[in-house]
Design a protein around this motif. Structure first.
Motif, short mmCIF file in Angstrom:
data_model
loop_
_atom_site.label_atom_id
_atom_site.label_comp_id
_atom_site.label_asym_id
_atom_site.label_seq_id
_atom_site.Cartn_x
_atom_site.Cartn_y
_atom_site.Cartn_z
N GLY A 80 0.79 -1.23 0.00
CA GLY A 80 0.00 0.00 0.00
C GLY A 80 0.82 1.27 0.00
N ASP A 81 1.89 1.31 0.81
CA ASP A 81 2.73 2.51 0.85
C ASP A 81 3.44 2.74 -0.48
OD1 ASP A 81 2.01 3.07 3.47
OD2 ASP A 81 3.72 2.01 4.33
N HIS A 83 2.30 1.83 -3.33
CA HIS A 83 1.23 2.28 -4.22
C HIS A 83 0.97 3.78 -4.03
CE1 HIS A 83 -2.34 1.65 -6.70
NE2 HIS A 83 -3.00 2.41 -5.84
N GLU A 84 0.93 4.23 -2.79
CA GLU A 84 0.68 5.65 -2.50
C GLU A 84 1.80 6.55 -3.03
OE1 GLU A 84 -2.11 7.18 -1.45
OE2 GLU A 84 -2.94 5.16 -1.64
N THR A 86 3.73 5.92 -5.49
CA THR A 86 3.63 5.90 -6.95
C THR A 86 2.45 6.74 -7.43
OG1 THR A 86 4.66 3.72 -6.96
CG2 THR A 86 3.52 4.39 -8.98
N LYS A 87 1.33 6.73 -6.70
CA LYS A 87 0.18 7.57 -7.05
C LYS A 87 0.54 9.05 -7.00
CE LYS A 87 -3.77 6.90 -5.14
NZ LYS A 87 -4.89 6.50 -4.25
N VAL A 88 1.28 9.45 -5.98
CA VAL A 88 1.72 10.85 -5.87
C VAL A 88 2.60 11.21 -7.06
CG1 VAL A 88 3.19 12.42 -4.53
CG2 VAL A 88 1.51 10.99 -3.36
#
Length: 138
Positions: A80-81, A83-84, A86-88
């Motif tokens: 999850g971290d 993923h976050e 990478t989303k930013v």
């Protein structure tokens, strides 16, 4: 296996000064040194440096790479971290693309006008007065 900094550079495609920089900022661990103070790198340095190089090629900032590398130290942890982070980064890339698209459109509009004399040149007008930019009118 033990590599010199030159061998590490050749295997990873990362220049020697960049390797030293990554060591200075803590992305790459300080290597062991020989009695003659020559740096000697283990196989793990190749993997880590390839990770850093690829992340930089994808545009990740140094701090994001640091966070990603820290997360690799806990392989059983949720992704999850990662993923976050990478989303930013994806949002930053999309924002940059939007700015570049607006820039392209502005430059295309500037060069599309007829080629009059300098006193009537659209490009000069826009460069002299930012309010003349197309994207400023929206």
């Amino acid at each position: 296996m033990s590599l010199t900094i030159g061998e590490l550079s050749r295997q990873t495609g990362v220049k020697v000064p960049t390797i030293r920089y990554y060591e200075q900022i803590g992305l790459l661990a300080e290597p062991l040194r020989t009695e003659g103070q020559q740096r000697r790198y283990e196989t793990e340095a190749v993997r880590r440096l390839n990770f850093i190089r690829h992340a930089r090629e994808l545009g990740f900032e140094v701090e994001a790479i640091r966070q990603l590398l820290d997360l690799t130290g806990t392989p059983d942890r949720s992704c999850g971290d990662v993923h976050e982070i990478t989303k930013v980064h994806l949002k930053e890339v999309k924002d940059k693309i939007a700015r570049l698209t607006a820039l392209r459109d502005e430059l295309e509009a500037m060069v599309a006008h007829d080629h009059r004399k300098i006193s009537e040149c659209r490009i000069i007008e826009v460069l002299a007065d930012h309010a003349e930019c197309l994207h400023e009118r929206h």
